[in-house]
Write a protein that holds these residues in place. Structure first.
Motif, PDB file in Angstrom:
ATOM      1  N   MET A 183       2.729   6.132   6.377  1.00 17.51           N
ATOM      2  CA  MET A 183       2.160   4.797   6.650  1.00 17.51           C
ATOM      3  C   MET A 183       2.398   3.860   5.473  1.00 17.51           C
ATOM      4  O   MET A 183       2.688   2.674   5.658  1.00 17.51           O
ATOM      5  CB  MET A 183       0.657   4.908   6.935  1.00 17.51           C
ATOM      6  N   GLN A 184       2.270   4.382   4.249  1.00 20.90           N
ATOM      7  CA  GLN A 184       2.508   3.549   3.064  1.00 20.90           C
ATOM      8  C   GLN A 184       3.934   3.027   3.045  1.00 20.90           C
ATOM      9  O   GLN A 184       4.183   1.859   2.763  1.00 20.90           O
ATOM     10  CB  GLN A 184       2.255   4.370   1.787  1.00 20.90           C
ATOM     11  N   ARG A 185       4.868   3.937   3.340  1.00 22.39           N
ATOM     12  CA  ARG A 185       6.272   3.537   3.326  1.00 22.39           C
ATOM     13  C   ARG A 185       6.489   2.378   4.317  1.00 22.39           C
ATOM     14  O   ARG A 185       7.107   1.369   3.992  1.00 22.39           O
ATOM     15  CB  ARG A 185       7.140   4.753   3.720  1.00 22.39           C
ATOM     16  N   ALA A 186       5.966   2.544   5.522  1.00 23.56           N
ATOM     17  CA  ALA A 186       6.153   1.506   6.548  1.00 23.56           C
ATOM     18  C   ALA A 186       5.416   0.225   6.170  1.00 23.56           C
ATOM     19  O   ALA A 186       5.936  -0.890   6.353  1.00 23.56           O
ATOM     20  CB  ALA A 186       5.639   2.025   7.889  1.00 23.56           C
ATOM     21  N   GLN A 187       4.212   0.368   5.639  1.00 23.40           N
ATOM     22  CA  GLN A 187       3.414  -0.822   5.323  1.00 23.40           C
ATOM     23  C   GLN A 187       4.042  -1.630   4.184  1.00 23.40           C
ATOM     24  O   GLN A 187       4.164  -2.853   4.271  1.00 23.40           O
ATOM     25  CB  GLN A 187       1.990  -0.402   4.938  1.00 23.40           C
ATOM     26  N   LEU A 188       4.469  -0.952   3.125  1.00 24.69           N
ATOM     27  CA  LEU A 188       5.054  -1.671   1.988  1.00 24.69           C
ATOM     28  C   LEU A 188       6.318  -2.417   2.410  1.00 24.69           C
ATOM     29  O   LEU A 188       6.538  -3.567   2.021  1.00 24.69           O
ATOM     30  CB  LEU A 188       5.341  -0.705   0.838  1.00 24.69           C
ATOM     31  N   LYS A 189       7.121  -1.755   3.231  1.00 24.16           N
ATOM     32  CA  LYS A 189       8.356  -2.389   3.716  1.00 24.16           C
ATOM     33  C   LYS A 189       8.011  -3.638   4.544  1.00 24.16           C
ATOM     34  O   LYS A 189       8.580  -4.713   4.344  1.00 24.16           O
ATOM     35  CB  LYS A 189       9.117  -1.362   4.565  1.00 24.16           C
ATOM     36  N   ALA A 190       7.024  -3.480   5.439  1.00 24.81           N
ATOM     37  CA  ALA A 190       6.642  -4.608   6.304  1.00 24.81           C
ATOM     38  C   ALA A 190       6.066  -5.753   5.474  1.00 24.81           C
ATOM     39  O   ALA A 190       6.338  -6.929   5.754  1.00 24.81           O
ATOM     40  CB  ALA A 190       5.634  -4.142   7.347  1.00 24.81           C
ATOM     41  N   LEU A 191       5.282  -5.427   4.462  1.00 19.44           N
ATOM     42  CA  LEU A 191       4.674  -6.494   3.651  1.00 19.44           C
ATOM     43  C   LEU A 191       5.758  -7.266   2.909  1.00 19.44           C
ATOM     44  O   LEU A 191       5.731  -8.493   2.847  1.00 19.44           O
ATOM     45  CB  LEU A 191       3.663  -5.905   2.653  1.00 19.44           C
ATOM     46  N   ARG A 192       6.718  -6.550   2.367  1.00 20.34           N
ATOM     47  CA  ARG A 192       7.804  -7.237   1.648  1.00 20.34           C
ATOM     48  C   ARG A 192       8.593  -8.121   2.616  1.00 20.34           C
ATOM     49  O   ARG A 192       8.885  -9.278   2.317  1.00 20.34           O
ATOM     50  CB  ARG A 192       8.709  -6.214   0.970  1.00 20.34           C
ATOM     51  N   GLU A 193       8.922  -7.569   3.784  1.00 18.62           N
ATOM     52  CA  GLU A 193       9.681  -8.362   4.757  1.00 18.62           C
ATOM     53  C   GLU A 193       8.889  -9.585   5.225  1.00 18.62           C
ATOM     54  O   GLU A 193       9.449 -10.614   5.552  1.00 18.62           O
ATOM     55  CB  GLU A 193      10.074  -7.494   5.962  1.00 18.62           C
ATOM     56  N   GLY A 194       7.556  -9.444   5.240  1.00 16.07           N
ATOM     57  CA  GLY A 194       6.702 -10.555   5.679  1.00 16.07           C
ATOM     58  C   GLY A 194       6.454 -11.588   4.587  1.00 16.07           C
ATOM     59  O   GLY A 194       5.735 -12.563   4.810  1.00 16.07           O
ATOM     60  N   GLY A 195       6.972 -11.360   3.401  1.00 18.98           N
ATOM     61  CA  GLY A 195       6.859 -12.376   2.345  1.00 18.98           C
ATOM     62  C   GLY A 195       5.744 -12.168   1.346  1.00 18.98           C
ATOM     63  O   GLY A 195       5.531 -13.016   0.467  1.00 18.98           O
ATOM     64  N   ASP A 196       5.010 -11.052   1.466  1.00 16.03           N
ATOM     65  CA  ASP A 196       3.967 -10.816   0.461  1.00 16.03           C
ATOM     66  C   ASP A 196       4.612 -10.433  -0.868  1.00 16.03           C
ATOM     67  O   ASP A 196       5.545  -9.624  -0.909  1.00 16.03           O
ATOM     68  CB  ASP A 196       3.016  -9.704   0.918  1.00 16.03           C
ATOM     69  N   VAL A 197       4.094 -11.001  -1.936  1.00 21.12           N
ATOM     70  CA  VAL A 197       4.621 -10.715  -3.277  1.00 21.12           C
ATOM     71  C   VAL A 197       3.899  -9.502  -3.871  1.00 21.12           C
ATOM     72  O   VAL A 197       4.442  -8.776  -4.692  1.00 21.12           O
ATOM     73  CB  VAL A 197       4.449 -11.976  -4.164  1.00 21.12           C
ATOM     74  N   ALA A 198       2.659  -9.297  -3.435  1.00 22.06           N
ATOM     75  CA  ALA A 198       1.868  -8.182  -3.962  1.00 22.06           C
ATOM     76  C   ALA A 198       0.968  -7.652  -2.862  1.00 22.06           C
ATOM     77  O   ALA A 198       0.809  -8.271  -1.802  1.00 22.06           O
ATOM     78  CB  ALA A 198       1.039  -8.648  -5.154  1.00 22.06           C
ATOM     79  N   ALA A 199       0.408  -6.468  -3.124  1.00 24.22           N
ATOM     80  CA  ALA A 199      -0.621  -5.896  -2.238  1.00 24.22           C
ATOM     81  C   ALA A 199      -1.739  -5.394  -3.146  1.00 24.22           C
ATOM     82  O   ALA A 199      -1.503  -5.058  -4.314  1.00 24.22           O
ATOM     83  CB  ALA A 199      -0.050  -4.748  -1.419  1.00 24.22           C
ATOM     84  N   THR A 200      -2.945  -5.357  -2.606  1.00 22.67           N
ATOM     85  CA  THR A 200      -4.061  -4.868  -3.401  1.00 22.67           C
ATOM     86  C   THR A 200      -4.968  -4.034  -2.529  1.00 22.67           C
ATOM     87  O   THR A 200      -5.020  -4.227  -1.310  1.00 22.67           O
ATOM     88  CB  THR A 200      -4.843  -6.044  -4.024  1.00 22.67           C
TER      89      THR A 200
END
Ligand SMILES: CC(C)(COP(=O)(O)OP(=O)(O)OC[C@H]1O[C@@H](n2cnc3c(N)ncnc32)[C@H](O)[C@@H]1OP(=O)(O)O)[C@@H](O)C(=O)NCCC(=O)NCCS
Length: 403
Positions: free
Chosen positions: A99-116
């Motif tokens: 899930m982390q792998r998929a989520q991080l990829k999706a967040l980057r593609e969606g334009g997020d610069v960071a996650a917390t």
């Protein structure tokens, strides 16, 4: 690992199933209909990921749309990751990793610069690239010994909860992005934490104003004390949310809490490390620091954008090499100078994993401390000190928002 299909959930039935998996991972019963009516508003389209074994949902995670204030005052898009859970009969088989792998990829593609995120345990998330980037302290003030050194200068007024909510939102949005580490709150945060909180009937809002109008507020509740066989359990005023736009507003709001009658102690969870509360008191020993704990776990999702967004102190440049097992797009060398940061082909002065950079990014911990504790190796002490000076900040970074 058994075959797990990880995908974005799309409708209310799937969101509710994910909500149930998360609650069950935390040993709670499924949300009843009235609670779900409130919670469902915080499931935003495209932001919930589910892990399926066959047609059974066995894990879920989601993120809220937020933003992060970085040193220098810029604000970058950030995902607030939450509700991470794997069904107890599916743990330690790589479901969270998938899930982390998929989520991080999706967040980057969606334009997020960071996650917390705010994890339940400290040993889980570094492997996914999250580092502790801000901390907070919990303080308790014994009122009998506590007298503020200054009077209330402005005006502090109590505002009923329903009126206070729009006012608090407006004040929060105006006052909070001043300090690095503060984050934007999403509509569901206010719904779940305030408007429909279990404490709603006990919440009190005090708003303060000076010559230019409203410039701060606190949300608090009072836990009543008791006498048990001669032992007093004091009545405690618990500060839940506290934002002040200037020094006068800050002193007025603390002064207000200490002047509420029939209260033995004032307790505040999650305050900045550099808040000078002790200096406000006539007797500084009235203030007890009960805990200093990790607050923001920060994941740089787009390292180049994150490094370019913040400002740097005065020092000679340094080149930092970054490793990232989950987002290889971030790997490479970055040249940091007092006027900005960019990718470079130069050889790095030292290399580190992305979670170590995330920890240092807002200035809470120095590169020297991270090198000393074996978080990375290879840099000359002089290069590490240059990095310390470049990343140093004036105010302790702090988020002030729990989720
Ligand atoms: C925490 C949780 C999400 C982990 O999910 P999982 O599917 O078991 O994790 P994975 O199998 O992908 O494990 C990945 C790695 O993390 C480690 N890990 C997972 N949970 C851990 C924990 N609680 N403590 C220490 N290490 C942990 C695993 O050992 C594994 O290590 P490895 O890569 O060296 O083999 C799951 O156990 C859970 O739902 N727990 C209860 C709810 C909870 O705590 N949620 C987190 C809220 S932030």
């Amino acid at each position: 690992m058994t075959d797990i299909d990880v995908r974005v959930l799309t409708d209310e039935a799937e969101y509710r199933a994910a909500h149930t998996v998360f609650r069950s991972a935390l040993h709670h019963a499924p949300a009843p209909d009235d609670k779900w009516e409130v919670a469902k508003g915080s499931y935003e389209p495209g932001r919930t990921i589910g892990a399926y074994a066959g047609d059974e949902l066995v894990g879920g995670t989601q993120s809220f749309p937020s933003a992060l204030a970085v040193p220098g005052g810029a604000v970058v898009p950030m995902a607030a990751v939450s509700r991470v859970g794997v069904r107890a009969d599916w743990t330690r088989r790589g479901v969270l990793t998938a899930m982390q792998r998929a989520q991080l990829k999706a967040l980057r593609e969606g334009g997020d610069v960071a996650a917390t995120l705010r994890p339940s345990e400290g040993a889980i998330y570094e492997r996914f690239g999250y580092g502790v980037a801000t901390r907070y302290r919990e303080v308790r003030i014994r009122k009998r010994e506590a007298a503020p050194r200054v009077p209330i200068v402005g005006r502090v007024r109590l505002v009923p909860v329903d009126e206070a909510l729009p006012l608090a939102k407006e004040l929060f949005e105006r006052l909070s992005p001043g300090r690095p580490g503060t984050i934007a709150r999403w509509p569901g945060w206010w719904d779940v934490r305030v408007a429909h909180s279990e404490d709603k009937d006990r919440l009190r809002f005090a708003v303060c104003s000076g010559e230019d109008g409203d410039d701060g507020y606190i949300a608090y509740k009072v836990e009543r004390g008791s006498w048990d066989r001669g032992v007093e359990k004091p009545t405690v005023l618990e500060v839940m949310d506290f934002w002040a736009g200037n020094a006068r507003a800050w002193a007025d709001l603390w002064g207000f809490t200490l002047r509420v009658d029939l209260v033995g102690e004032v307790f505040a969870f999650g305050r900045p490390l550099d808040e000078p509360l002790e200096w406000l008191m006539t007797d500084r020993r009235a203030v007890f620091v009960e805990d200093v704990a990790d607050e923001t776990w920060l994941r740089l999702v787009d390292v180049e954008k994150a490094l370019s967004a913040r400002t740097y102190g005065a020092a000679e440049p340094v080149v930092i090499g970054v490793r990232d097992r989950f987002l290889p797009e971030n790997e490479g060398a970055y040249r940091i100078t007092s006027s900005g940061a960019s990718r470079t082909d130069d050889a790095p002065d030292f290399e580190l994993d992305v979670e170590v950079l995330g920890a240092a990014y807002l200035g809470d911990v120095s590169f020297s401390a991270l090198a000393m504790t074996g978080r990375f190796a290879g840099g000359s002490p002089e290069a590490v000190r240059r990095a310390d000076k470049l990343f140093a900040v004036d105010e302790a970074p702090w988020s002030g928002t729990f989720f």
